[in-house]
Design a protein around this motif. Structure first.
Motif, PDB file in Angstrom:
ATOM      1  N   GLN A   1      -1.919  -7.260  -0.545  1.00  0.00           N
ATOM      2  CA  GLN A   1      -2.196  -6.036  -1.284  1.00  0.00           C
ATOM      3  C   GLN A   1      -1.187  -5.870  -2.415  1.00  0.00           C
ATOM      4  OE1 GLN A   1      -3.874  -2.819   0.550  1.00  0.00           O
ATOM      5  NE2 GLN A   1      -5.106  -4.384   1.528  1.00  0.00           N
ATOM      6  N   HIS A   2      -1.696  -5.423  -3.545  1.00  0.00           N
ATOM      7  CA  HIS A   2      -0.830  -5.052  -4.659  1.00  0.00           C
ATOM      8  C   HIS A   2      -0.765  -3.535  -4.667  1.00  0.00           C
ATOM      9  CE1 HIS A   2      -1.043  -9.073  -6.670  1.00  0.00           C
ATOM     10  NE2 HIS A   2      -2.071  -9.152  -5.862  1.00  0.00           N
ATOM     11  N   PHE A   3       0.426  -2.991  -4.589  1.00  0.00           N
ATOM     12  CA  PHE A   3       0.590  -1.557  -4.490  1.00  0.00           C
ATOM     13  C   PHE A   3       0.950  -0.941  -5.842  1.00  0.00           C
ATOM     14  CE2 PHE A   3       0.538  -0.294  -0.011  1.00  0.00           C
ATOM     15  CZ  PHE A   3       0.523  -1.524   0.617  1.00  0.00           C
ATOM     16  N   GLY A   4       0.489   0.277  -6.041  1.00  0.00           N
ATOM     17  CA  GLY A   4       0.961   1.074  -7.160  1.00  0.00           C
ATOM     18  C   GLY A   4       2.358   1.603  -6.875  1.00  0.00           C
ATOM     19  N   ASP A   5       2.931   2.295  -7.845  1.00  0.00           N
ATOM     20  CA  ASP A   5       4.310   2.778  -7.720  1.00  0.00           C
ATOM     21  C   ASP A   5       4.449   3.996  -6.822  1.00  0.00           C
ATOM     22  OD1 ASP A   5       5.228   2.021 -11.183  1.00  0.00           O
ATOM     23  OD2 ASP A   5       5.264   0.800  -9.352  1.00  0.00           O
ATOM     24  N   GLY A   6       3.342   4.610  -6.467  1.00  0.00           N
ATOM     25  CA  GLY A   6       3.408   5.767  -5.577  1.00  0.00           C
ATOM     26  C   GLY A   6       3.276   7.081  -6.322  1.00  0.00           C
ATOM     27  N   THR A   7       2.749   8.080  -5.612  1.00  0.00           N
ATOM     28  CA  THR A   7       2.619   9.441  -6.141  1.00  0.00           C
ATOM     29  C   THR A   7       3.230  10.375  -5.118  1.00  0.00           C
ATOM     30  OG1 THR A   7       0.590   8.975  -7.374  1.00  0.00           O
ATOM     31  CG2 THR A   7       0.998  11.271  -6.752  1.00  0.00           C
ATOM     32  N   ARG A   8       4.205  11.151  -5.580  1.00  0.00           N
ATOM     33  CA  ARG A   8       4.850  12.088  -4.656  1.00  0.00           C
ATOM     34  C   ARG A   8       4.228  13.464  -4.858  1.00  0.00           C
ATOM     35  NH1 ARG A   8       9.108  11.414  -1.476  1.00  0.00           N
ATOM     36  NH2 ARG A   8       9.715   9.471  -2.477  1.00  0.00           N
TER      37      ARG A   8
ATOM     38  N   PRO B   1      -6.027  21.368  -1.048  1.00  0.00           N
ATOM     39  CA  PRO B   1      -4.771  20.845  -0.504  1.00  0.00           C
ATOM     40  C   PRO B   1      -4.044  21.858   0.378  1.00  0.00           C
ATOM     41  CG  PRO B   1      -4.934  20.435  -2.867  1.00  0.00           C
ATOM     42  CD  PRO B   1      -6.039  21.361  -2.509  1.00  0.00           C
ATOM     43  N   SER B   2      -3.375  21.317   1.395  1.00  0.00           N
ATOM     44  CA  SER B   2      -2.570  22.165   2.278  1.00  0.00           C
ATOM     45  C   SER B   2      -1.176  21.554   2.391  1.00  0.00           C
ATOM     46  CB  SER B   2      -3.229  22.266   3.655  1.00  0.00           C
ATOM     47  OG  SER B   2      -3.315  20.988   4.241  1.00  0.00           O
ATOM     48  N   PRO B   3      -0.204  22.346   2.811  1.00  0.00           N
ATOM     49  CA  PRO B   3       1.189  21.850   2.877  1.00  0.00           C
ATOM     50  C   PRO B   3       1.349  20.581   3.714  1.00  0.00           C
ATOM     51  CG  PRO B   3       1.184  24.235   3.014  1.00  0.00           C
ATOM     52  CD  PRO B   3      -0.259  23.816   3.059  1.00  0.00           C
ATOM     53  N   ASN B   4       0.510  20.389   4.725  1.00  0.00           N
ATOM     54  CA  ASN B   4       0.664  19.166   5.535  1.00  0.00           C
ATOM     55  C   ASN B   4       0.194  17.908   4.811  1.00  0.00           C
ATOM     56  OD1 ASN B   4      -2.119  19.252   5.731  1.00  0.00           O
ATOM     57  ND2 ASN B   4      -2.168  19.804   7.905  1.00  0.00           N
ATOM     58  N   GLN B   5      -0.294  18.067   3.589  1.00  0.00           N
ATOM     59  CA  GLN B   5      -0.633  16.909   2.773  1.00  0.00           C
ATOM     60  C   GLN B   5       0.488  16.554   1.794  1.00  0.00           C
ATOM     61  OE1 GLN B   5      -4.594  18.567   1.644  1.00  0.00           O
ATOM     62  NE2 GLN B   5      -5.388  16.594   2.372  1.00  0.00           N
ATOM     63  N   THR B   6       1.574  17.264   1.906  1.00  0.00           N
ATOM     64  CA  THR B   6       2.768  16.885   1.149  1.00  0.00           C
ATOM     65  C   THR B   6       3.228  15.533   1.655  1.00  0.00           C
ATOM     66  OG1 THR B   6       3.480  19.149   0.712  1.00  0.00           O
ATOM     67  CG2 THR B   6       5.198  17.460   0.760  1.00  0.00           C
ATOM     68  N   SER B   7       3.307  14.564   0.757  1.00  0.00           N
ATOM     69  CA  SER B   7       3.593  13.205   1.189  1.00  0.00           C
ATOM     70  C   SER B   7       3.788  12.304  -0.017  1.00  0.00           C
ATOM     71  CB  SER B   7       2.422  12.681   2.048  1.00  0.00           C
ATOM     72  OG  SER B   7       2.734  11.437   2.637  1.00  0.00           O
ATOM     73  N   LEU B   8       4.140  11.057   0.275  1.00  0.00           N
ATOM     74  CA  LEU B   8       4.190  10.002  -0.726  1.00  0.00           C
ATOM     75  C   LEU B   8       2.922   9.168  -0.561  1.00  0.00           C
ATOM     76  CD1 LEU B   8       5.677   8.309  -2.870  1.00  0.00           C
ATOM     77  CD2 LEU B   8       6.885   7.160  -0.994  1.00  0.00           C
ATOM     78  N   TYR B   9       2.164   9.034  -1.631  1.00  0.00           N
ATOM     79  CA  TYR B   9       0.871   8.350  -1.576  1.00  0.00           C
ATOM     80  C   TYR B   9       0.920   7.040  -2.361  1.00  0.00           C
ATOM     81  CZ  TYR B   9      -1.108  12.658   0.265  1.00  0.00           C
ATOM     82  OH  TYR B   9      -1.390  13.753   1.053  1.00  0.00           O
ATOM     83  N   PHE B  10       0.331   6.017  -1.755  1.00  0.00           N
ATOM     84  CA  PHE B  10       0.231   4.719  -2.416  1.00  0.00           C
ATOM     85  C   PHE B  10      -1.225   4.282  -2.494  1.00  0.00           C
ATOM     86  CE2 PHE B  10       4.544   3.484  -2.980  1.00  0.00           C
ATOM     87  CZ  PHE B  10       5.264   3.984  -1.899  1.00  0.00           C
ATOM     88  N   CYS B  11      -1.581   3.745  -3.641  1.00  0.00           N
ATOM     89  CA  CYS B  11      -2.856   3.071  -3.817  1.00  0.00           C
ATOM     90  C   CYS B  11      -2.577   1.575  -3.834  1.00  0.00           C
ATOM     91  CB  CYS B  11      -3.482   3.511  -5.140  1.00  0.00           C
ATOM     92  SG  CYS B  11      -5.063   2.728  -5.506  1.00  0.00           S
ATOM     93  N   ALA B  12      -3.525   0.784  -3.351  1.00  0.00           N
ATOM     94  CA  ALA B  12      -3.338  -0.668  -3.341  1.00  0.00           C
ATOM     95  C   ALA B  12      -4.677  -1.348  -3.572  1.00  0.00           C
ATOM     96  CB  ALA B  12      -2.738  -1.123  -2.015  1.00  0.00           C
ATOM     97  N   SER B  13      -4.615  -2.585  -4.035  1.00  0.00           N
ATOM     98  CA  SER B  13      -5.833  -3.372  -4.198  1.00  0.00           C
ATOM     99  C   SER B  13      -5.564  -4.806  -3.775  1.00  0.00           C
ATOM    100  CB  SER B  13      -6.316  -3.342  -5.653  1.00  0.00           C
ATOM    101  OG  SER B  13      -5.463  -4.093  -6.494  1.00  0.00           O
ATOM    102  N   SER B  14      -6.612  -5.512  -3.423  1.00  0.00           N
ATOM    103  CA  SER B  14      -6.465  -6.941  -3.110  1.00  0.00           C
ATOM    104  C   SER B  14      -7.767  -7.652  -3.452  1.00  0.00           C
ATOM    105  CB  SER B  14      -6.082  -7.156  -1.652  1.00  0.00           C
ATOM    106  OG  SER B  14      -7.173  -6.992  -0.799  1.00  0.00           O
ATOM    107  N   PRO B  15      -7.685  -8.969  -3.690  1.00  0.00           N
ATOM    108  CA  PRO B  15      -8.866  -9.703  -4.155  1.00  0.00           C
ATOM    109  C   PRO B  15      -9.995  -9.757  -3.135  1.00  0.00           C
ATOM    110  CG  PRO B  15      -6.860 -10.973  -4.531  1.00  0.00           C
ATOM    111  CD  PRO B  15      -6.490  -9.808  -3.671  1.00  0.00           C
ATOM    112  N   GLY B  16      -9.656  -9.966  -1.863  1.00  0.00           N
ATOM    113  CA  GLY B  16     -10.684 -10.138  -0.849  1.00  0.00           C
ATOM    114  C   GLY B  16     -11.374  -8.838  -0.529  1.00  0.00           C
ATOM    115  N   ALA B  17     -12.616  -8.942  -0.148  1.00  0.00           N
ATOM    116  CA  ALA B  17     -13.397  -7.741   0.140  1.00  0.00           C
ATOM    117  C   ALA B  17     -12.953  -7.036   1.403  1.00  0.00           C
ATOM    118  CB  ALA B  17     -14.876  -8.100   0.244  1.00  0.00           C
ATOM    119  N   VAL B  18     -12.281  -7.730   2.301  1.00  0.00           N
ATOM    120  CA  VAL B  18     -11.852  -7.098   3.546  1.00  0.00           C
ATOM    121  C   VAL B  18     -10.342  -6.933   3.604  1.00  0.00           C
ATOM    122  CG1 VAL B  18     -13.833  -7.813   4.899  1.00  0.00           C
ATOM    123  CG2 VAL B  18     -11.857  -9.319   4.765  1.00  0.00           C
ATOM    124  N   GLY B  19      -9.724  -7.029   2.466  1.00  0.00           N
ATOM    125  CA  GLY B  19      -8.294  -6.775   2.418  1.00  0.00           C
ATOM    126  C   GLY B  19      -7.457  -7.795   3.148  1.00  0.00           C
ATOM    127  N   ASN B  20      -8.007  -8.983   3.384  1.00  0.00           N
ATOM    128  CA  ASN B  20      -7.239  -9.971   4.133  1.00  0.00           C
ATOM    129  C   ASN B  20      -6.406 -10.858   3.226  1.00  0.00           C
ATOM    130  OD1 ASN B  20      -9.363 -11.306   3.016  1.00  0.00           O
ATOM    131  ND2 ASN B  20      -9.983 -12.386   4.855  1.00  0.00           N
TER     132      ASN B  20
END
Lengths: 114, 108
Positions: free
Chosen positions: A103-110, A81-100
């Motif tokens: 999306q259901h998002f997680g609460d985020g990781t700071r 990791p480097s300082p420029n990766q300091t950020s808010l990160y979200f994971c998401a999932s969706s039923p379709g294989a191509v994300g169409n």
């Protein structure tokens, strides 16, 4: 309860110390994705996965790795990791294989990289 | 040019106002679009999908204009609870491109 769970929610660490942010969904979704959000830049996709063992680069994959060994989990790995990766990160999932589908998002990781 | 561009905010409107957001996209092959809302750096939540024929959900109406490559979101009778950032999303076969978002603030 249907959800996307990210861990940790907050992390302060130092440059170069490998870290993994986990993401798990209990909805049997095929598609999963990681995003980072930075002021003035909005949400940007890092990597996405359309199914087990299938991963593709998003807009900003540099410095990140992912794996999709099983359907429910999609960890995000920062090998050095480097300082420029300091950020808010979200994971998401969706039923379709191509994300169409929505999306259901997680609460985020700071993440703060010092 | 950004792939997805949105109106710059913030939009400050009184309760009851009608407000419209526009979003332009650069990939003419794009087929799938969404509007999400995000409250104060919380997780984005789906507001509505955008269909070619236009679609309405209560006070919200989404339109897609393929010829001009833009998407719009209309909010009628604004409520205080509509205050949020609205994100336009272009789904390019799994690769999702988000706009920067437009901030809406509804005042009493």
């Amino acid at each position: 309860e249907a959800q996307v769970t990210q861990n940790p929610r907050y992390l302060i660490t130092v440059t170069g110390k490998k870290l993994t942010v986990t993401c798990s969904q209990n909805m049997n979704h095929e598609y999963m994705s990681w995003y980072r959000q930075d002021p003035g830049l909005g949400l940007r996709q890092i990597y996405y996965s359309m199914n087990v063992e299938v991963t593709d680069k998003g807009d900003v994959p540099e410095g990140y790795k992912v794996s999709r060994k099983e359907k429910r989990n999609f960890p995000l790995i920062l090998e050095s990791p480097s300082p420029n990766q300091t950020s808010l990160y979200f994971c998401a999932s969706s039923p379709g294989a191509v994300g169409n589908q929505p999306q259901h998002f997680g609460d985020g990781t700071r993440l703060s990289i010092l | 040019r950004k792939e997805v561009e949105q109106d710059p905010g913030p939009f400050n409107v009184p309760e009851g106002a009608t407000v419209a957001f526009n979003c332009t996209y650069s990939n003419s092959a794009s087929q799938s679009f969404f509007w999400y809302r995000q409250d104060c750096r919380k997780e984005p939540k789906l507001l509505m999908s955008v269909y070619s024929s236009g679609n309405e959900d209560g006070r919200f109406t989404a339109q897609l204009n393929r010829a001009s490559q833009y998407i719009s979101l209309l909010i009628r009778d604004s409520k205080l609870s509509d205050s949020a950032t609205y994100l336009c999303v272009d789904n390019q076969g799994g690769k999702l491109i988000f706009g920067q978002g437009t901030e809406l603030s509804v005042k009493p």
